[in-house]
Design a protein around this motif. Structure first.
Motif, PDB file in Angstrom:
ATOM      1  N   LYS A 148      20.164  89.731  18.620  1.00 25.49           N
ATOM      2  CA  LYS A 148      21.597  90.035  18.601  1.00 25.49           C
ATOM      3  C   LYS A 148      22.254  89.744  19.953  1.00 25.49           C
ATOM      4  O   LYS A 148      23.394  89.267  20.004  1.00 25.49           O
ATOM      5  N   ASP A 149      21.522  90.014  21.044  1.00 25.46           N
ATOM      6  CA  ASP A 149      22.080  89.832  22.380  1.00 25.46           C
ATOM      7  C   ASP A 149      21.914  88.408  22.918  1.00 25.46           C
ATOM      8  O   ASP A 149      22.288  88.134  24.057  1.00 25.46           O
ATOM      9  N   GLY A 150      21.343  87.518  22.095  1.00 26.85           N
ATOM     10  CA  GLY A 150      21.117  86.156  22.552  1.00 26.85           C
ATOM     11  C   GLY A 150      20.037  86.058  23.607  1.00 26.85           C
ATOM     12  O   GLY A 150      20.051  85.159  24.451  1.00 26.85           O
ATOM     13  N   ARG A 151      19.041  86.973  23.559  1.00 29.14           N
ATOM     14  CA  ARG A 151      18.001  87.015  24.571  1.00 29.14           C
ATOM     15  C   ARG A 151      16.599  86.841  23.982  1.00 29.14           C
ATOM     16  O   ARG A 151      15.605  86.995  24.684  1.00 29.14           O
ATOM     17  N   GLY A 173      25.333  88.669  32.559  1.00 28.61           N
ATOM     18  CA  GLY A 173      26.609  87.987  32.686  1.00 28.61           C
ATOM     19  C   GLY A 173      26.546  86.686  33.457  1.00 28.61           C
ATOM     20  O   GLY A 173      27.582  86.063  33.709  1.00 28.61           O
ATOM     21  N   GLN A 174      25.332  86.253  33.836  1.00 28.17           N
ATOM     22  CA  GLN A 174      25.191  85.012  34.606  1.00 28.17           C
ATOM     23  C   GLN A 174      24.255  84.021  33.916  1.00 28.17           C
ATOM     24  O   GLN A 174      23.537  83.259  34.576  1.00 28.17           O
ATOM     25  N   ALA A 175      24.263  84.012  32.585  1.00 29.71           N
ATOM     26  CA  ALA A 175      23.465  83.016  31.868  1.00 29.71           C
ATOM     27  C   ALA A 175      23.891  81.615  32.284  1.00 29.71           C
ATOM     28  O   ALA A 175      25.063  81.368  32.569  1.00 29.71           O
ATOM     29  N   ARG A 176      22.919  80.717  32.304  1.00 30.88           N
ATOM     30  CA  ARG A 176      23.197  79.383  32.839  1.00 30.88           C
ATOM     31  C   ARG A 176      22.241  78.355  32.263  1.00 30.88           C
ATOM     32  O   ARG A 176      21.232  78.705  31.641  1.00 30.88           O
ATOM     33  N   LEU A 177      22.558  77.114  32.515  1.00 34.06           N
ATOM     34  CA  LEU A 177      21.586  76.045  32.361  1.00 34.06           C
ATOM     35  C   LEU A 177      21.149  75.628  33.754  1.00 34.06           C
ATOM     36  O   LEU A 177      21.985  75.450  34.652  1.00 34.06           O
ATOM     37  N   ARG A 178      19.850  75.492  33.916  1.00 34.59           N
ATOM     38  CA  ARG A 178      19.274  75.128  35.218  1.00 34.59           C
ATOM     39  C   ARG A 178      18.724  73.715  35.105  1.00 34.59           C
ATOM     40  O   ARG A 178      17.835  73.443  34.302  1.00 34.59           O
ATOM     41  N   VAL A 212      18.943  79.681  30.563  1.00 35.37           N
ATOM     42  CA  VAL A 212      18.297  80.759  31.312  1.00 35.37           C
ATOM     43  C   VAL A 212      19.161  82.005  31.185  1.00 35.37           C
ATOM     44  O   VAL A 212      20.330  82.009  31.573  1.00 35.37           O
ATOM     45  N   ARG A 213      18.561  83.059  30.652  1.00 33.80           N
ATOM     46  CA  ARG A 213      19.306  84.284  30.346  1.00 33.80           C
ATOM     47  C   ARG A 213      18.635  85.486  31.002  1.00 33.80           C
ATOM     48  O   ARG A 213      17.509  85.397  31.480  1.00 33.80           O
ATOM     49  N   PRO A 214      19.355  86.653  31.033  1.00 34.58           N
ATOM     50  CA  PRO A 214      18.722  87.851  31.570  1.00 34.58           C
ATOM     51  C   PRO A 214      17.445  88.171  30.789  1.00 34.58           C
ATOM     52  O   PRO A 214      17.367  87.868  29.595  1.00 34.58           O
ATOM     53  N   PRO A 215      16.422  88.727  31.410  1.00 37.22           N
ATOM     54  CA  PRO A 215      16.412  89.255  32.782  1.00 37.22           C
ATOM     55  C   PRO A 215      16.049  88.232  33.853  1.00 37.22           C
ATOM     56  O   PRO A 215      15.916  88.592  35.012  1.00 37.22           O
ATOM     57  N   THR A 216      15.867  86.957  33.479  1.00 32.67           N
ATOM     58  CA  THR A 216      15.544  85.948  34.493  1.00 32.67           C
ATOM     59  C   THR A 216      16.678  85.813  35.501  1.00 32.67           C
ATOM     60  O   THR A 216      16.435  85.567  36.689  1.00 32.67           O
ATOM     61  N   VAL A 217      17.915  85.966  35.034  1.00 33.43           N
ATOM     62  CA  VAL A 217      19.090  85.977  35.910  1.00 33.43           C
ATOM     63  C   VAL A 217      19.865  87.266  35.622  1.00 33.43           C
ATOM     64  O   VAL A 217      19.662  87.898  34.580  1.00 33.43           O
ATOM     65  N   PRO A 218      20.759  87.675  36.533  1.00 35.80           N
ATOM     66  CA  PRO A 218      21.514  88.911  36.293  1.00 35.80           C
ATOM     67  C   PRO A 218      22.373  88.847  35.039  1.00 35.80           C
ATOM     68  O   PRO A 218      22.778  87.767  34.588  1.00 35.80           O
ATOM     69  N   GLY A 243      27.851  82.146  31.912  1.00 37.60           N
ATOM     70  CA  GLY A 243      28.111  83.576  31.781  1.00 37.60           C
ATOM     71  C   GLY A 243      27.515  84.208  30.546  1.00 37.60           C
ATOM     72  O   GLY A 243      26.575  84.992  30.615  1.00 37.60           O
ATOM     73  N   ASP A 244      28.053  83.874  29.397  1.00 39.27           N
ATOM     74  CA  ASP A 244      27.633  84.494  28.138  1.00 39.27           C
ATOM     75  C   ASP A 244      26.325  83.885  27.632  1.00 39.27           C
ATOM     76  O   ASP A 244      26.133  82.660  27.678  1.00 39.27           O
TER      77      ASP A 244
END
Length: 387
Positions: free
Chosen positions: A13-16, A356-361, A348-354, A326-327
């Motif tokens: 649900k949280d996209g994680r 609200g700071q989801a990203r592509l690396r 890359v999503r939490p908990p790997t990053v804080p 972000g999302d």
């Protein structure tokens, strides 16, 4: 007891929710999502110099495989100690300008072994808030009081040291190059604080080794600081193209870790083939500096293409280029759109990053040629505008 079904549902649900991508690897610069699928440009690899496919490490690994077999068979302190291990440790110590080095099974095993060996529950650790999970876990396992300072903020670090240093054993832990942000630690300032307040300093150079400095020794060497740190660790599975890790420092500290670090004592030694490949890779750092120069040319091509495409965010000083959306779901959607256009980069999503700071690396490697990088940067810039 953890409700496993509820946990997985919440992660979904949280996209994680994490799932293995089940990739095929036709060559070093391409991946496929299935055997019959199209080739995708691989921007998720840490094989920065392309050494996993270089002829010399391949030949060295094949020779070791034929001579010694597929595995070491035991821990180093039993019968798993090979001359290759000792040769690689000596080569890494020279590279890092240290007296000695010790091999570990992985970067994770190194950090969760050496940190609890150095400090305990009566001691204190000062760590950057964005340190790798393996560092954080090593700190937790040690039982020492952990104080995390704001990322790359030496004023905050000094304030914490002043308030909490006391008479306890104190360890500062940083990365020289941060794996998810691609930025560089203010190493000179950290070293100065370590010396001013009598702390021990551990620097993780996993993503800097092989790329910086005249001989690829890393950022500490590039900044002339190698002799002013207590311990430096790094991995063999990134720019060196093999597998495993090491820690380097004074002989007495390395001997101490050999006797104290549980993840070394109780782990089977590195396979001879991986060890031989890493040894050949270390030699290549000195023999083929063009590998590094070519990587930085590729980094410039990629970043210039992103800038021309309208990406205004700072793209950083390294081969790692994070683009934050972000999302969590937005990051997953962007990754999917890029796959449809021939570019593979993991969200890359939490908990790997804080939060609200989801990203592509995006990692730039020598596997990707100049035309690939130019075309991909245009595609990435176009798709990022849709987020």
């Amino acid at each position: 007891m953890v409700d496993i079904a509820a946990y997985l549902k919440r992660q979904q649900k949280d996209g994680r929710l994490r799932q293995l991508p089940e990739l095929e690897h036709p060559d070093g610069g391409r991946v496929r999502l299935s055997a019959a699928g199209p080739d995708l440009l691989d921007f998720s690899s840490n094989d920065y110099l392309g050494l996993s496919r270089h002829p010399l490490p391949l030949v060295a690994a094949a020779d070791a495989l034929s001579r010694y077999g597929t595995g070491a068979g035991a821990a180093r302190l039993m019968s798993g100690d090979f001359a290759l291990h000792r040769e690689l440790e000596a080569a890494l110590a020279r590279l890092k300008e240290q007296e000695a080095a010790l091999l570990f099974g992985s970067g994770y095993l190194a950090n969760v072994g050496l940190i609890p060996a150095l400090v305990g529950r009566h001691d204190v650790i000062f760590g950057d808030r964005l340190n790798h999970a393996s560092i954080h876990d090593g700190c937790q396992l040690s039982g020492a009081r952990l104080h995390r300072f704001a990322h790359n903020d030496c004023n905050h670090l000094e304030d914490l040291i002043k308030r909490h240093r006391g008479g306890k054993e104190a360890l500062i832990v940083v990365e020289s190059l941060y794996s998810m942000d691609g930025d560089i630690c203010p190493l000179a300032e950290v070293v100065a604080l370590k010396e001013r307040y009598g702390c021990r300093l551990l620097v993780d150079e996993a993503h800097a080794t092989g790329l910086f400095g005249d001989n690829g020794a890393g950022l500490l060497a590039a900044e002339g600081l190698a002799h002013r740190v207590d311990l430096v660790m790094g991995t063999l599975g990134k720019a060196l193209g093999s597998y495993g890790a090491y820690v380097a420092g004074e002989q007495r500290l390395v001997s101490f870790l050999l006797n104290r670090a549980r993840s070394f004592i109780f782990s089977t030694a590195l396979p001879p083939a991986s060890t031989a490949a890493a040894l050949a890779a270390v030699q290549l750092l000195a023999d083929e500096p063009e590998l590094r120069r070519e990587l930085w040319r590729r980094v410039e091509i990629f970043k210039s293409g992103l800038t021309r495409g309208g990406i205004k965010a700072g793209l950083g000083p390294s081969q790692i280029v994070p683009l934050t959306v972000g999302d969590n779901q937005a990051a997953l959607d962007l990754a999917q759109r890029l796959r449809q256009r021939g570019v593979y980069a993991a969200a890359v999503r939490p908990p790997t990053v804080p939060a609200g700071q989801a990203r592509l690396r995006f990692s730039v490697t020598n596997h990707l040629d100049h035309d690939d990088l130019s075309a991909a940067s245009a595609i990435i810039a176009t798709e990022l505008q849709k987020c």
